[in-house]
Design a protein around this motif. Structure first.
Motif, PDB file in Angstrom:
ATOM      1  N   ASP A  42      -4.701  -6.646  -6.324  1.00 14.69           N
ATOM      2  CA  ASP A  42      -4.872  -6.119  -7.682  1.00 14.69           C
ATOM      3  C   ASP A  42      -3.644  -5.289  -8.047  1.00 14.69           C
ATOM      4  OD1 ASP A  42      -5.653  -5.108 -10.091  1.00 14.69           O
ATOM      5  OD2 ASP A  42      -7.270  -3.843  -9.298  1.00 14.69           O
ATOM      6  N   LEU A  43      -2.784  -5.846  -8.888  1.00 13.90           N
ATOM      7  CA  LEU A  43      -1.541  -5.176  -9.249  1.00 13.90           C
ATOM      8  C   LEU A  43      -1.652  -4.375 -10.542  1.00 13.90           C
ATOM      9  CD1 LEU A  43       1.096  -7.969  -8.442  1.00 13.90           C
ATOM     10  CD2 LEU A  43      -0.041  -6.363  -6.901  1.00 13.90           C
ATOM     11  N   THR A  44      -2.842  -4.269 -11.114  1.00 12.23           N
ATOM     12  CA  THR A  44      -2.991  -3.624 -12.421  1.00 12.23           C
ATOM     13  C   THR A  44      -2.643  -2.141 -12.373  1.00 12.23           C
ATOM     14  OG1 THR A  44      -5.355  -3.251 -11.983  1.00 12.23           O
ATOM     15  CG2 THR A  44      -4.749  -5.264 -13.174  1.00 12.23           C
ATOM     16  N   ARG A  45      -2.718  -1.529 -11.206  1.00 16.46           N
ATOM     17  CA  ARG A  45      -2.415  -0.102 -11.103  1.00 16.46           C
ATOM     18  C   ARG A  45      -0.953   0.170 -10.784  1.00 16.46           C
ATOM     19  NH1 ARG A  45      -7.661   2.398  -7.784  1.00 16.46           N
ATOM     20  NH2 ARG A  45      -9.252   1.682  -9.260  1.00 16.46           N
ATOM     21  N   GLU A  46      -0.168  -0.890 -10.632  1.00 15.47           N
ATOM     22  CA  GLU A  46       1.259  -0.677 -10.400  1.00 15.47           C
ATOM     23  C   GLU A  46       1.911  -0.120 -11.665  1.00 15.47           C
ATOM     24  OE1 GLU A  46       3.238  -0.834  -7.855  1.00 15.47           O
ATOM     25  OE2 GLU A  46       1.888  -1.712  -6.339  1.00 15.47           O
ATOM     26  N   PRO A  47       2.720   0.940 -11.546  1.00 14.82           N
ATOM     27  CA  PRO A  47       3.348   1.528 -12.735  1.00 14.82           C
ATOM     28  C   PRO A  47       4.448   0.641 -13.304  1.00 14.82           C
ATOM     29  CG  PRO A  47       4.182   2.572 -10.749  1.00 14.82           C
ATOM     30  CD  PRO A  47       3.075   1.647 -10.311  1.00 14.82           C
ATOM     31  N   ALA A  48       4.884   0.974 -14.514  1.00 17.98           N
ATOM     32  CA  ALA A  48       5.953   0.203 -15.163  1.00 17.98           C
ATOM     33  C   ALA A  48       7.228   0.244 -14.347  1.00 17.98           C
ATOM     34  CB  ALA A  48       6.200   0.755 -16.566  1.00 17.98           C
ATOM     35  N   SER A  49       7.437   1.320 -13.597  1.00 15.06           N
ATOM     36  CA  SER A  49       8.656   1.432 -12.792  1.00 15.06           C
ATOM     37  C   SER A  49       8.729   0.344 -11.730  1.00 15.06           C
ATOM     38  CB  SER A  49       8.713   2.812 -12.129  1.00 15.06           C
ATOM     39  OG  SER A  49       7.563   3.039 -11.324  1.00 15.06           O
ATOM     40  N   ARG A  90       5.609  -5.870  -0.217  1.00 16.67           N
ATOM     41  CA  ARG A  90       5.727  -4.411  -0.119  1.00 16.67           C
ATOM     42  C   ARG A  90       4.367  -3.754   0.012  1.00 16.67           C
ATOM     43  NH1 ARG A  90       3.588  -0.740  -3.613  1.00 16.67           N
ATOM     44  NH2 ARG A  90       4.825  -1.329  -5.441  1.00 16.67           N
ATOM     45  N   ARG A  91       3.389  -4.208  -0.770  1.00 14.14           N
ATOM     46  CA  ARG A  91       2.049  -3.627  -0.700  1.00 14.14           C
ATOM     47  C   ARG A  91       1.408  -3.883   0.673  1.00 14.14           C
ATOM     48  NH1 ARG A  91      -0.540  -2.260  -5.486  1.00 14.14           N
ATOM     49  NH2 ARG A  91      -2.554  -3.038  -4.734  1.00 14.14           N
ATOM     50  N   MET A  92       1.693  -5.038   1.259  1.00 11.38           N
ATOM     51  CA  MET A  92       1.159  -5.343   2.590  1.00 11.38           C
ATOM     52  C   MET A  92       1.760  -4.430   3.655  1.00 11.38           C
ATOM     53  SD  MET A  92       1.049  -9.490   2.512  1.00 11.38           S
ATOM     54  CE  MET A  92       0.074 -10.377   1.284  1.00 11.38           C
ATOM     55  N   VAL A  93       3.075  -4.243   3.591  1.00 12.80           N
ATOM     56  CA  VAL A  93       3.734  -3.376   4.556  1.00 12.80           C
ATOM     57  C   VAL A  93       3.193  -1.953   4.442  1.00 12.80           C
ATOM     58  CG1 VAL A  93       5.951  -2.259   5.050  1.00 12.80           C
ATOM     59  CG2 VAL A  93       5.831  -4.740   4.846  1.00 12.80           C
ATOM     60  N   GLU A  94       2.990  -1.492   3.208  1.00  8.32           N
ATOM     61  CA  GLU A  94       2.408  -0.163   3.004  1.00  8.32           C
ATOM     62  C   GLU A  94       1.060  -0.019   3.704  1.00  8.32           C
ATOM     63  OE1 GLU A  94       3.446   1.972  -1.141  1.00  8.32           O
ATOM     64  OE2 GLU A  94       2.352   0.089  -1.340  1.00  8.32           O
ATOM     65  N   GLN A 137      15.129  -1.928  -2.856  1.00 11.16           N
ATOM     66  CA  GLN A 137      15.158  -0.611  -3.493  1.00 11.16           C
ATOM     67  C   GLN A 137      13.783   0.051  -3.473  1.00 11.16           C
ATOM     68  OE1 GLN A 137      18.293   0.240  -3.972  1.00 11.16           O
ATOM     69  NE2 GLN A 137      18.664  -1.904  -3.411  1.00 11.16           N
ATOM     70  N   ASP A 138      12.733  -0.743  -3.650  1.00  8.75           N
ATOM     71  CA  ASP A 138      11.366  -0.219  -3.621  1.00  8.75           C
ATOM     72  C   ASP A 138      11.024   0.325  -2.232  1.00  8.75           C
ATOM     73  OD1 ASP A 138       8.885   0.444  -4.567  1.00  8.75           O
ATOM     74  OD2 ASP A 138       8.137  -1.608  -4.722  1.00  8.75           O
ATOM     75  N   LEU A 139      11.362  -0.454  -1.201  1.00  7.77           N
ATOM     76  CA  LEU A 139      11.122   0.016   0.174  1.00  7.77           C
ATOM     77  C   LEU A 139      11.905   1.295   0.456  1.00  7.77           C
ATOM     78  CD1 LEU A 139      11.311  -3.398   2.074  1.00  7.77           C
ATOM     79  CD2 LEU A 139       9.251  -2.012   1.755  1.00  7.77           C
ATOM     80  N   LYS A 140      13.141   1.335  -0.023  1.00 10.07           N
ATOM     81  CA  LYS A 140      13.965   2.523   0.203  1.00 10.07           C
ATOM     82  C   LYS A 140      13.360   3.738  -0.506  1.00 10.07           C
ATOM     83  CE  LYS A 140      18.430   2.021  -0.254  1.00 10.07           C
ATOM     84  NZ  LYS A 140      19.809   1.963  -0.859  1.00 10.07           N
ATOM     85  N   ALA A 141      12.924   3.566  -1.746  1.00 10.08           N
ATOM     86  CA  ALA A 141      12.359   4.678  -2.513  1.00 10.08           C
ATOM     87  C   ALA A 141      11.087   5.212  -1.878  1.00 10.08           C
ATOM     88  CB  ALA A 141      12.084   4.219  -3.953  1.00 10.08           C
ATOM     89  N   ARG A 142      10.341   4.368  -1.186  1.00 15.05           N
ATOM     90  CA  ARG A 142       9.081   4.783  -0.570  1.00 15.05           C
ATOM     91  C   ARG A 142       9.253   5.205   0.895  1.00 15.05           C
ATOM     92  NH1 ARG A 142       4.585   2.840  -3.628  1.00 15.05           N
ATOM     93  NH2 ARG A 142       5.336   1.847  -5.551  1.00 15.05           N
ATOM     94  N   GLY A 143      10.494   5.244   1.361  1.00 20.52           N
ATOM     95  CA  GLY A 143      10.743   5.656   2.731  1.00 20.52           C
ATOM     96  C   GLY A 143      10.341   4.624   3.764  1.00 20.52           C
TER      97      GLY A 143
END
Length: 493
Positions: free
Chosen positions: A302-309, A332-336, A375-381
């Motif tokens: 469910d990607l509806t809660r992903e922000p515009a960023s 990315r969501r799976m790795v999280e 970039q997303d992975l980097k921003a989330r550490g």
């Protein structure tokens, strides 16, 4: 008639002794570890199975740099000289034949072996240097060009396989013959799970925008081979229910499903104790995981809660289920959530014709999404502990398939040299490893074989490839096989 009694009555002496050896071995292990130590090596958290979880019991040989892998496989073989391996000298060779001194009698596929000429086809795309590392990049990958200092480029990959089936099997499993465990299964077996509600190894098949020449992709590529079946990849669908048959049938409430699974588990554990078939343990784990995924998978997808960023990273294509960008965002969501290994396949890189028409489309599918993922992975550490891999099963020829009489020329398969890149997970950002000759045909410096590549990935996961084995048919089987393989230390941070 009791089938278990029938099995025991027909049991061979070797099977009987094999079961006895296992019992003696576990008895000795219990004495060495003590009661608490043996319990710690048992089934995974929440499980009451009497069969030990071998993945949880495994230990890395040294501290791993990468805890997760996202492998982006471009099915068909991207053209290295149109993307990463800049060869400006080839402009002077336009429509001249590839010299015999360059080919050196190397074998060709049947698609070009009958050609009378092998006319040089220089890349029609512009290149420029980027980043502090000065990597030459094609104009087709403007987003990837922005992050060259985060990437580790290998321009000297090579393989023996010249056709798709053996080549993709080789780079996924370490052997050109099907039936071996793939890299994701080895990672699952060695590292175990970080999430009891999602698979350890997930596969996504992204649909390309252009579907001109698709290669066959099947479950053989994410098979666990001779490893226990629970280490096989779980394929998520791009549309409808992500995984078939995990939800309860109409009219079956959750309590009934739970009671049914409890009964099946009890029967399977009885069977496991008597017969000792490891696949019975796999069946138990699969039933339990499927039950837990009833709640975890809908939340994951469910990607509806992903922000515009998020879509500023991945692009608007990430809103389209089944696209490469959507798959990258899911990865990315799976790795999280603790998935160890995510494999994404993107098809239609088999450019036997229409390079000019298809390359831009292929690159648009993956360019921003790859940049966004890193970039997303980097921003989330997460990038430091997540190894991202990009590449195909081989490269393409500098000479044209079908001549140069029109713009619809193609390139044949080329196993002698091709380019891949890695990011994060202990890979050395900004590295450019290996060189090819002026024709992007032969390697002239720092060759990296597929076995070396696998050894390096296992090293980043904390394993010595020569000691990371599984006993099968009397042999200690390895991902890297029996021929020499070396960790490429220049690729390590």
């Amino acid at each position: 008639m009791n089938p278990l009694h029938d099995y025991l009555r027909m049991e061979t002496r070797r099977q009987l002794l094999g079961r006895g050896v296992n019992a003696v071995g576990w008895g000795a292990l219990a004495a060495l570890l003590g009661r608490d130590g043996l319990a710690a090596m048992g089934a995974s958290a929440g499980s009451t199975s009497a069969v030990p979880d071998r993945a949880a019991a495994a230990r890395t040989h040294f501290p791993p740099k990468a805890k997760h892998v996202i492998y982006l496989h471009m099915v068909g073989g991207p053209s290295q000289m149109d993307l990463f391996d800049h060869k400006p000298q080839m402009d002077r060779w336009y429509d001249k034949d590839l010299p015999d001194s360059v080919r050196q009698g190397q074998r060709l596929t049947t698609m070009t072996s009958g050609q009378k000429r092998f006319p040089i086809a220089p890349s029609k795309y512009k290149f420029a240097q980027h980043g502090e590392c000065g990597m030459w990049m094609t104009e087709l990958l403007p987003y990837t060009s922005r992050m060259v200092d985060d990437l580790c480029f290998i321009r000297s990959m090579h393989t023996e396989a010249i056709n798709h089936e053996p080549a993709i099997t080789f780079i996924q499993t370490g052997n050109q013959v099907t039936g071996r465990p793939c890299l994701g299964s080895w990672a699952s077996y060695g590292l175990g799970s970080l999430n009891d509600s999602l698979p350890t190894f997930v596969v996504l098949v992204a649909k390309p925008t252009n579907t001109e020449q698709l290669q066959a992709i099947s479950g053989r590529l994410w098979s666990s081979g001779y490893l226990p079946g629970e280490h096989a990849g779980v394929s998520f669908r791009s549309g409808g229910e992500p995984i078939l048959f995990i939800n309860n049938p109409p009219g079956v409430p959750g309590e009934v499903r739970r009671n049914t699974l409890d009964g099946l588990r009890a029967l399977n554990e009885m069977n496991a104790k008597v017969v000792g078939d490891p696949e019975t343990h796999t069946r138990i784990e699969q039933y339990e995981l499927a039950f837990r995924m009833q709640s975890s998978v809908p939340e994951l997808t469910d990607l509806t809660r992903e922000p515009a960023s998020t879509y500023a990273f991945y692009g608007e294509q990430a809103r389209r289920p089944g696209s490469f960008a959507h798959s990258a965002l899911l990865a990315r969501r799976m790795v999280e959530r603790g998935v160890r290994f995510v494999q994404i396949y993107h098809n239609n890189w088999d450019h036997h014709a229409n390079v000019g028409g298809r390359m831009p489309s292929q690159c648009r599918d993956v360019d921003q999404a790859c940049w966004g993922l890193v970039q997303d992975l980097k921003a989330r550490g997460l990038l430091d502990e997540t190894l991202v891999i990009w590449g195909g099963e081989f490269g393409r020829t500098i000479y044209s398939q079908g001549g140069l009489s029109h713009d619809n020329y193609g390139r044949d398969h080329h196993p002698r040299c091709f380019t891949m890149w890695m990011a994060g997970g202990g890979a050395r950002g900004g590295a450019i490893h290996g060189e090819t000759d002026d024709f992007s045909y032969n390697i002239v410096k720092d060759p990296v074989h597929v076995r070396d590549f696998h050894a390096t990935i296992l090293h980043l996961l904390g394993f010595d490839h020569s000691r990371f084995t599984f006993r099968y048919q009397g042999l200690d089987q390895k991902l890297t096989g029996v021929e020499p393989a070396h960790v490429v230390k220049q690729l390590l941070a």
